[in-house]
Structures are given as structure tokens and as C-alpha cells.
Enzyme design. Sequence first.
Site, mmCIF file in Angstrom:
data_model
loop_
_atom_site.group_PDB
_atom_site.id
_atom_site.type_symbol
_atom_site.label_atom_id
_atom_site.label_comp_id
_atom_site.label_asym_id
_atom_site.label_seq_id
_atom_site.Cartn_x
_atom_site.Cartn_y
_atom_site.Cartn_z
ATOM 1 C CG ASP A 62 34.163 73.724 104.189
ATOM 2 O OD1 ASP A 62 33.533 72.753 104.663
ATOM 3 O OD2 ASP A 62 35.084 73.598 103.352
ATOM 4 C CB ILE A 63 30.963 72.095 109.114
ATOM 5 C CG1 ILE A 63 30.548 70.854 108.323
ATOM 6 C CG2 ILE A 63 29.837 73.117 109.191
ATOM 7 C CD1 ILE A 63 29.477 70.025 109.042
ATOM 8 C CE LYS A 95 21.212 61.812 95.056
ATOM 9 N NZ LYS A 95 21.303 62.775 96.145
ATOM 10 C CD GLN A 105 29.269 55.146 99.433
ATOM 11 O OE1 GLN A 105 28.336 55.226 100.201
ATOM 12 N NE2 GLN A 105 29.180 54.529 98.255
ATOM 13 C CE1 TYR A 193 22.891 61.552 106.142
ATOM 14 C CE2 TYR A 193 21.146 60.048 106.809
ATOM 15 C CZ TYR A 193 21.609 61.336 106.607
ATOM 16 O OH TYR A 193 20.787 62.409 106.875
ATOM 17 C CB VAL A 195 27.898 54.696 111.360
ATOM 18 C CG1 VAL A 195 29.009 54.940 112.395
ATOM 19 C CG2 VAL A 195 27.554 53.205 111.310
ATOM 20 C CE LYS A 197 22.697 63.242 109.532
ATOM 21 N NZ LYS A 197 22.881 64.678 109.830
ATOM 22 C CB VAL A 230 12.780 66.552 103.860
ATOM 23 C CG1 VAL A 230 12.522 67.913 103.234
ATOM 24 C CG2 VAL A 230 12.273 66.531 105.295
ATOM 25 C CB THR A 232 16.516 67.600 100.215
ATOM 26 O OG1 THR A 232 16.901 66.284 100.649
ATOM 27 C CG2 THR A 232 15.688 68.269 101.302
#
Length: 276
Positions: A62-63, A95, A105, A193, A195, A197, A230, A232
Site C-alpha cells: 500500500d503506497i 471521476k 480530491q 490529477y 497536478v 502527475k 487506456v 480501465t
Amino acid sequence: MSNVQVAVVTGSNKGIGLAIVRALCKQFPGDVYLTSRDPGRGQAAVAQLRQEGLQPLFHQLDIDDLQSIRALRDFLKEKYGGLNVLVNNAGIAFKVHDTTPFATQAEVTLKTNFFGTRNVCTELLPLMKPYGRVVNVSSMVSSSALRGCSQELQQKFRSDTITEDELVQLMTKFVEDTKKGVHQKEGWPNTAYGVSKIGVTVLSRIQARLLNEKRRGDHVLLNACCPGWVRTDMAGPKATKSPDEGAETPVYLALLPSSADAPHGQFVSDKAVRPW
């Protein structure tokens, strides 16, 4: 055992991570560890791949949990004397229509995607053996989010001299700015998300630079990559690539031959270096 090569893929009980494990089981000449937070899901994924005739191994990870990361570190050190391939794939995304407050979030997304990934690197990069390969799974969203930042932030994130501490301060500031409701005024894009990345891509650039400074003779190559859009749980059914197609670039970087000295410290998509 220490002459047996070993590869670890974080967050790999489903989606792109599972596809990366599948490909490595076919191509990597050593032990491949599928990891997941939930041991039950991880073991089920291992069983699925074994039905395909592959032989992955399982280790809980678990990171978000430093003790879990350190348990894996100690296991790898004891059993293999180090690590040959690390693919940091674990990540989360809310989402688009999720009604969770944006500040929440931001905090949750950065906790896993940036700070969790950084903790894995802090604990496991010292274990990388000569000619080791490290792949941090980022996203093209990091590029579009970067373009959505103020000029001042863009300069900081593109800097060739930014330190890890400075990056951590910026990622922390983003979360704090969202809590105060001032993130856009402070020059941030409206994507937690994205930021997170940006953080992964910039962290990769910093880590590669440090490897050059401290371990140049070890020929360890470290890169960030985008797997593409992708199909997923995260991206949904309309995405253009299958998980196995999404795994192609991460696997390519994980299996760069020992004769390669590049790419290193790059952002790679569809096996090509992209400008940052």
C-alpha cells in the site's frame, strides 16, 4: 537468491498494472512481483495470470502506508539483495462528475499519486542494482496541466535545477491553496490529477539528475511515461487503448537493454521522448 533478477510493479492487481505484470512475466528474465493494497485482490490477479501459464509472485504493498513500503524494501533486500526493475504504476483518480469537494480530491489524489510514489522511490531507489530500470507512470495530463499553470509555476516545474524539497513544497502548497479556495488565483490549473502527475514527471527528472550525480557508473535509467488513454476503471470504456497496449511504453522502458544510455530523465509516450 541475489543473482536472480527481480521486478516490482506497484498497484498491479488490475488495469495497466496487471497488463505490465503480464508482459514482464513473458519478457523479463527473473521474478516479477504483482503488488496490491488488498492481498485478496492481489492473489486473485496472480491466480488469473497463472491460468494464462505465467508465474507472477505476490507481495502486499500500500503506497499510502510507509510501513508497507518498508516491509517490501526489507523483503527485497533480504531475498534478492536489491532490485532490478521498479514500475511505479499505483495511482488514483476521481471521476469527472464526482461531487467530493475539490480540496478533498486534491489532498487524497496527491497523497497517493505524488507523495506515495515519492515514498516508494525514497525507500526503493537505493536498492536499484547496476543497470536497473525505474519507470514512473505519469500521464499526458501532466503536460496539459503544466500548460494550464501560470508562467511562474511553469518555469519552476521546467527548471533543470529544482530540488525534491522545492517540488514537495509546491505540491503541498497546491493542496493548501485548494483548501483556501485560492488555487486558481495562485496560478494552478483546476485538476488535482493533473497536478499530481506534474509532480510525478518533475520528480522523475529530479531523480534522474541525482542518479547522474551520485551513481553515474551504475547505468540506472529512470523515466516518466504516459501509457496513453487506456480502457480501465479509471479512464472508462471509451478509451482508445486496451490495457495491454497501455503497458507497451512502460514495459519498453522497464526492459531497456543494458547497452542503452537513454532515454533517462525523460517524459516518454508511445515509446518516444516528449518535450516537457
